[in-house]
Design a protein around this motif. Structure first.
Motif, PDB file in Angstrom:
ATOM      1  N   PRO A 180       0.808  -1.229   0.000  1.00  0.00           N
ATOM      2  CA  PRO A 180       0.000   0.000   0.000  1.00  0.00           C
ATOM      3  C   PRO A 180       0.836   1.272   0.000  1.00  0.00           C
ATOM      4  CG  PRO A 180      -0.907  -1.598   1.537  1.00  0.00           C
ATOM      5  CD  PRO A 180       0.403  -2.164   1.067  1.00  0.00           C
ATOM      6  N   LEU A 181       2.060   1.195   0.522  1.00  0.00           N
ATOM      7  CA  LEU A 181       2.941   2.357   0.526  1.00  0.00           C
ATOM      8  C   LEU A 181       3.157   2.889  -0.881  1.00  0.00           C
ATOM      9  CD1 LEU A 181       4.809   4.190   2.214  1.00  0.00           C
ATOM     10  CD2 LEU A 181       6.622   2.494   1.874  1.00  0.00           C
ATOM     11  N   PHE A 182       3.072   1.999  -1.873  1.00  0.00           N
ATOM     12  CA  PHE A 182       3.270   2.402  -3.266  1.00  0.00           C
ATOM     13  C   PHE A 182       1.972   2.411  -4.075  1.00  0.00           C
ATOM     14  CE2 PHE A 182       7.163   0.348  -1.722  1.00  0.00           C
ATOM     15  CZ  PHE A 182       8.049   1.400  -1.854  1.00  0.00           C
ATOM     16  N   THR A 183       1.015   1.585  -3.682  1.00  0.00           N
ATOM     17  CA  THR A 183      -0.213   1.473  -4.476  1.00  0.00           C
ATOM     18  C   THR A 183      -1.299   2.445  -4.061  1.00  0.00           C
ATOM     19  OG1 THR A 183      -1.098  -0.265  -3.022  1.00  0.00           O
ATOM     20  CG2 THR A 183       0.235  -0.972  -4.914  1.00  0.00           C
ATOM     21  N   SER A 184      -1.290   2.898  -2.799  1.00  0.00           N
ATOM     22  CA  SER A 184      -2.407   3.741  -2.360  1.00  0.00           C
ATOM     23  C   SER A 184      -2.014   4.854  -1.398  1.00  0.00           C
ATOM     24  CB  SER A 184      -3.480   2.864  -1.697  1.00  0.00           C
ATOM     25  OG  SER A 184      -2.937   2.129  -0.607  1.00  0.00           O
ATOM     26  N   PRO A 185      -0.890   5.530  -1.616  1.00  0.00           N
ATOM     27  CA  PRO A 185      -0.573   6.666  -0.735  1.00  0.00           C
ATOM     28  C   PRO A 185      -1.377   7.899  -1.143  1.00  0.00           C
ATOM     29  CG  PRO A 185       1.115   6.469  -2.402  1.00  0.00           C
ATOM     30  CD  PRO A 185       0.168   5.330  -2.626  1.00  0.00           C
ATOM     31  N   LEU A 186      -1.629   8.777  -0.168  1.00  0.00           N
ATOM     32  CA  LEU A 186      -2.288  10.039  -0.487  1.00  0.00           C
ATOM     33  C   LEU A 186      -1.386  10.919  -1.342  1.00  0.00           C
ATOM     34  CD1 LEU A 186      -4.026  11.002   2.883  1.00  0.00           C
ATOM     35  CD2 LEU A 186      -5.129  10.342   0.742  1.00  0.00           C
ATOM     36  N   VAL A 187      -0.094  10.823  -1.099  1.00  0.00           N
ATOM     37  CA  VAL A 187       0.907  11.543  -1.884  1.00  0.00           C
ATOM     38  C   VAL A 187       1.972  10.530  -2.298  1.00  0.00           C
ATOM     39  CG1 VAL A 187       0.577  13.862  -0.967  1.00  0.00           C
ATOM     40  CG2 VAL A 187       1.959  12.241   0.319  1.00  0.00           C
ATOM     41  N   PRO A 188       2.569  10.653  -3.495  1.00  0.00           N
ATOM     42  CA  PRO A 188       3.519   9.642  -3.964  1.00  0.00           C
ATOM     43  C   PRO A 188       4.675   9.436  -2.988  1.00  0.00           C
ATOM     44  CG  PRO A 188       2.904  11.106  -5.763  1.00  0.00           C
ATOM     45  CD  PRO A 188       2.320  11.696  -4.510  1.00  0.00           C
ATOM     46  N   THR A 189       5.032   8.183  -2.801  1.00  0.00           N
ATOM     47  CA  THR A 189       6.158   7.827  -1.951  1.00  0.00           C
ATOM     48  C   THR A 189       7.465   8.183  -2.646  1.00  0.00           C
ATOM     49  OG1 THR A 189       4.936   6.053  -0.860  1.00  0.00           O
ATOM     50  CG2 THR A 189       7.338   5.872  -0.858  1.00  0.00           C
ATOM     51  N   LEU A 190       8.424   8.688  -1.859  1.00  0.00           N
ATOM     52  CA  LEU A 190       9.754   9.013  -2.367  1.00  0.00           C
ATOM     53  C   LEU A 190      10.716   7.867  -2.074  1.00  0.00           C
ATOM     54  CD1 LEU A 190      10.145  12.717  -1.156  1.00  0.00           C
ATOM     55  CD2 LEU A 190       9.296  11.915  -3.361  1.00  0.00           C
ATOM     56  N   LEU A 191      11.634   7.617  -2.982  1.00  0.00           N
ATOM     57  CA  LEU A 191      12.712   6.658  -2.757  1.00  0.00           C
ATOM     58  C   LEU A 191      14.027   7.408  -2.874  1.00  0.00           C
ATOM     59  CD1 LEU A 191      11.483   3.563  -4.805  1.00  0.00           C
ATOM     60  CD2 LEU A 191      11.307   3.955  -2.348  1.00  0.00           C
ATOM     61  N   LEU A 192      14.768   7.481  -1.779  1.00  0.00           N
ATOM     62  CA  LEU A 192      16.079   8.117  -1.757  1.00  0.00           C
ATOM     63  C   LEU A 192      17.131   7.056  -2.012  1.00  0.00           C
ATOM     64  CD1 LEU A 192      15.508  10.270   1.447  1.00  0.00           C
ATOM     65  CD2 LEU A 192      15.549  11.113  -0.897  1.00  0.00           C
ATOM     66  N   THR A 193      17.896   7.203  -3.075  1.00  0.00           N
ATOM     67  CA  THR A 193      18.876   6.194  -3.436  1.00  0.00           C
ATOM     68  C   THR A 193      20.106   6.858  -4.038  1.00  0.00           C
ATOM     69  OG1 THR A 193      19.125   4.047  -4.548  1.00  0.00           O
ATOM     70  CG2 THR A 193      17.994   5.800  -5.783  1.00  0.00           C
ATOM     71  N   GLY A 194      21.095   6.032  -4.419  1.00  0.00           N
ATOM     72  CA  GLY A 194      22.331   6.551  -4.994  1.00  0.00           C
ATOM     73  C   GLY A 194      22.304   6.571  -6.503  1.00  0.00           C
ATOM     74  N   ALA A 195      23.249   7.293  -7.088  1.00  0.00           N
ATOM     75  CA  ALA A 195      23.316   7.441  -8.544  1.00  0.00           C
ATOM     76  C   ALA A 195      23.610   6.122  -9.240  1.00  0.00           C
ATOM     77  CB  ALA A 195      24.378   8.478  -8.900  1.00  0.00           C
ATOM     78  N   ALA A 196      24.226   5.164  -8.529  1.00  0.00           N
ATOM     79  CA  ALA A 196      24.579   3.882  -9.134  1.00  0.00           C
ATOM     80  C   ALA A 196      23.491   2.827  -8.938  1.00  0.00           C
ATOM     81  CB  ALA A 196      25.892   3.379  -8.551  1.00  0.00           C
ATOM     82  N   ALA A 197      22.302   3.225  -8.517  1.00  0.00           N
ATOM     83  CA  ALA A 197      21.209   2.270  -8.341  1.00  0.00           C
ATOM     84  C   ALA A 197      20.894   1.569  -9.661  1.00  0.00           C
ATOM     85  CB  ALA A 197      19.968   2.989  -7.818  1.00  0.00           C
ATOM     86  N   ALA A 198      20.484   0.306  -9.570  1.00  0.00           N
ATOM     87  CA  ALA A 198      20.201  -0.489 -10.769  1.00  0.00           C
ATOM     88  C   ALA A 198      19.090   0.148 -11.589  1.00  0.00           C
ATOM     89  CB  ALA A 198      19.809  -1.901 -10.368  1.00  0.00           C
ATOM     90  N   PRO A 199      19.342   0.409 -12.887  1.00  0.00           N
ATOM     91  CA  PRO A 199      18.330   1.071 -13.723  1.00  0.00           C
ATOM     92  C   PRO A 199      17.003   0.324 -13.779  1.00  0.00           C
ATOM     93  CG  PRO A 199      20.468   1.091 -14.817  1.00  0.00           C
ATOM     94  CD  PRO A 199      20.613   0.210 -13.624  1.00  0.00           C
ATOM     95  N   ASP A 200      17.035  -1.030 -13.769  1.00  0.00           N
ATOM     96  CA  ASP A 200      15.782  -1.771 -13.849  1.00  0.00           C
ATOM     97  C   ASP A 200      14.949  -1.589 -12.594  1.00  0.00           C
ATOM     98  OD1 ASP A 200      17.754  -3.243 -12.438  1.00  0.00           O
ATOM     99  OD2 ASP A 200      16.590  -5.087 -12.690  1.00  0.00           O
ATOM    100  N   ARG A 201      15.624  -1.436 -11.424  1.00  0.00           N
ATOM    101  CA  ARG A 201      14.884  -1.218 -10.175  1.00  0.00           C
ATOM    102  C   ARG A 201      14.329   0.205 -10.128  1.00  0.00           C
ATOM    103  NH1 ARG A 201      12.494  -4.963  -8.633  1.00  0.00           N
ATOM    104  NH2 ARG A 201      12.180  -3.959  -6.598  1.00  0.00           N
ATOM    105  N   VAL A 202      15.095   1.155 -10.656  1.00  0.00           N
ATOM    106  CA  VAL A 202      14.606   2.526 -10.738  1.00  0.00           C
ATOM    107  C   VAL A 202      13.358   2.572 -11.613  1.00  0.00           C
ATOM    108  CG1 VAL A 202      15.110   4.852 -11.572  1.00  0.00           C
ATOM    109  CG2 VAL A 202      16.859   3.580 -10.306  1.00  0.00           C
ATOM    110  N   ALA A 203      13.409   1.888 -12.757  1.00  0.00           N
ATOM    111  CA  ALA A 203      12.264   1.874 -13.663  1.00  0.00           C
ATOM    112  C   ALA A 203      11.055   1.213 -13.016  1.00  0.00           C
ATOM    113  CB  ALA A 203      12.644   1.155 -14.957  1.00  0.00           C
ATOM    114  N   ALA A 204      11.291   0.125 -12.271  1.00  0.00           N
ATOM    115  CA  ALA A 204      10.183  -0.566 -11.600  1.00  0.00           C
ATOM    116  C   ALA A 204       9.546   0.337 -10.552  1.00  0.00           C
ATOM    117  CB  ALA A 204      10.692  -1.861 -10.957  1.00  0.00           C
ATOM    118  N   ALA A 205      10.377   1.077  -9.830  1.00  0.00           N
ATOM    119  CA  ALA A 205       9.853   1.991  -8.815  1.00  0.00           C
ATOM    120  C   ALA A 205       9.006   3.083  -9.453  1.00  0.00           C
ATOM    121  CB  ALA A 205      10.999   2.607  -8.027  1.00  0.00           C
TER     122      ALA A 205
END
Length: 306
Positions: A180-205
């Motif tokens: 629910p944190l991602f499917t039904s928040p009142l405001v979009p959830t933020l993900l704080l990560t590094g510049a080298a994060a996996a592109p496929d995971r960034v896209a999924a998020a």
């Protein structure tokens, strides 16, 4: 799996006071005001029946003072922004026993109390964003913050949305985006990560509706850059609820401005985790007491940077 040590999730079963409801028995120990309880030589509050003394404000003896939700919110208000760009203010909210345990049997609930949970809800009601570690999200099935009718007017006046944003600190972005944190928040959830994060995971998020914010040059997140990035998005009233590893990172980086610590009048022994983990700092950081409330032996403290 129970909550991470030192964290308290919002609980629908815990009564949250409204503007008219009261928190009986709570008293301010510091700073000293006309509502601070003092006692005579016999240990009784001034103004007690049959004893000399003066009543506190509103005609009540100080010992009988009851706190409204508005008073509680005022007591925990963020500092007023100075001129120019508002400075971000990062506070943490944790609970600990007298002997330093941040949990019992893997959960913080046994060392908490209903008033502690009301303060937990109040701190969320005042915050722009709640910053939490990815491990806490994974173990708890972390939920989005909820809008509280009793905070609606205060939040609108402060230019805030109906509920705080949840910002998850994650290097791997290895999260369940069906939560629910991602499917039904009142405001979009933020993900704080590094510049080298996996592109496929960034896209999924991003497909899940989360907003990915870069706050580090490598895989991990730099705590100071995380604070700066949130401020750049207009979030200056910051609240972290842990877990202990994340709080330890904020402490080590020197970006924590305030600690709201509930001290439970309990002893647990054992090897329970402390409220902050990770490497120790080179020199202990000195904070100053800003306020101290008490109810039924529980102490609700606020410490700030000098």
């Amino acid at each position: 799996m129970g909550p991470m040590p030192g964290t308290r999730e919002e609980d629908d079963t815990v009564p949250h006071a409204t503007g008219r409801a009261r928190l009986p028995g709570m008293r301010r120990l510091f700073p000293v005001t006309d509502q601070t309880v003092t006692t005579d030589s016999g240990g009784r509050p001034p103004g007690a029946p049959g004893e000399p003394g003066t009543a506190g404000a509103g005609g009540h003896a100080a010992a009988d003072h009851e706190w409204s939700l508005d008073e509680l919110a005022d007591a925990y208000a963020y500092p007023e922004p100075g001129p120019g760009e508002p400075r971000p203010w990062l506070r943490a909210n944790m609970v600990s026993t007298l002997d330093g345990a941040a949990q019992h049997d893997g959960r913080s609930q046994p060392i908490s109390t209903a008033t502690d949970m009301r303060i937990f809800g109040t701190l969320r009601g005042l915050a722009d964003v709640v910053v939490v570690g990815a491990e806490t999200v994974r173990l708890e099935g972390y939920r989005p913050a909820r809008a509280r009718a009793e905070f609606a007017g205060r939040r609108e006046a402060a230019g805030q949305g109906p509920a705080p944003v949840v910002a998850v600190v994650t290097a791997s972005l290895d999260l369940d985006f069906s939560l629910p944190l991602f499917t039904s928040p009142l405001v979009p959830t933020l993900l704080l990560t590094g510049a080298a994060a996996a592109p496929d995971r960034v896209a999924a998020a991003q497909r899940a509706g989360a907003q990915v914010v870069i706050a580090g040059d490598g895989m991990g997140v730099d705590p100071a850059r995380a604070v700066e990035a949130l401020a750049g998005l207009g979030h200056t009233r910051l609240l972290t609820e842990g877990g202990p590893r994340l709080l330890g990172q904020f402490v080590a980086s020197g970006v924590l401005d305030e600690l709201c610590l509930t001290v439970a009048p309990m002893l647990t022994a054992g090897d329970a985790q402390r409220i902050a983990g990770g490497p120790s700092v080179a020199v202990p950081q000195r904070f100053v007491l800003a306020s101290l409330l008490e109810e039924e032996g529980f102490l609700f403290s606020r410490y700030r940077k000098p």
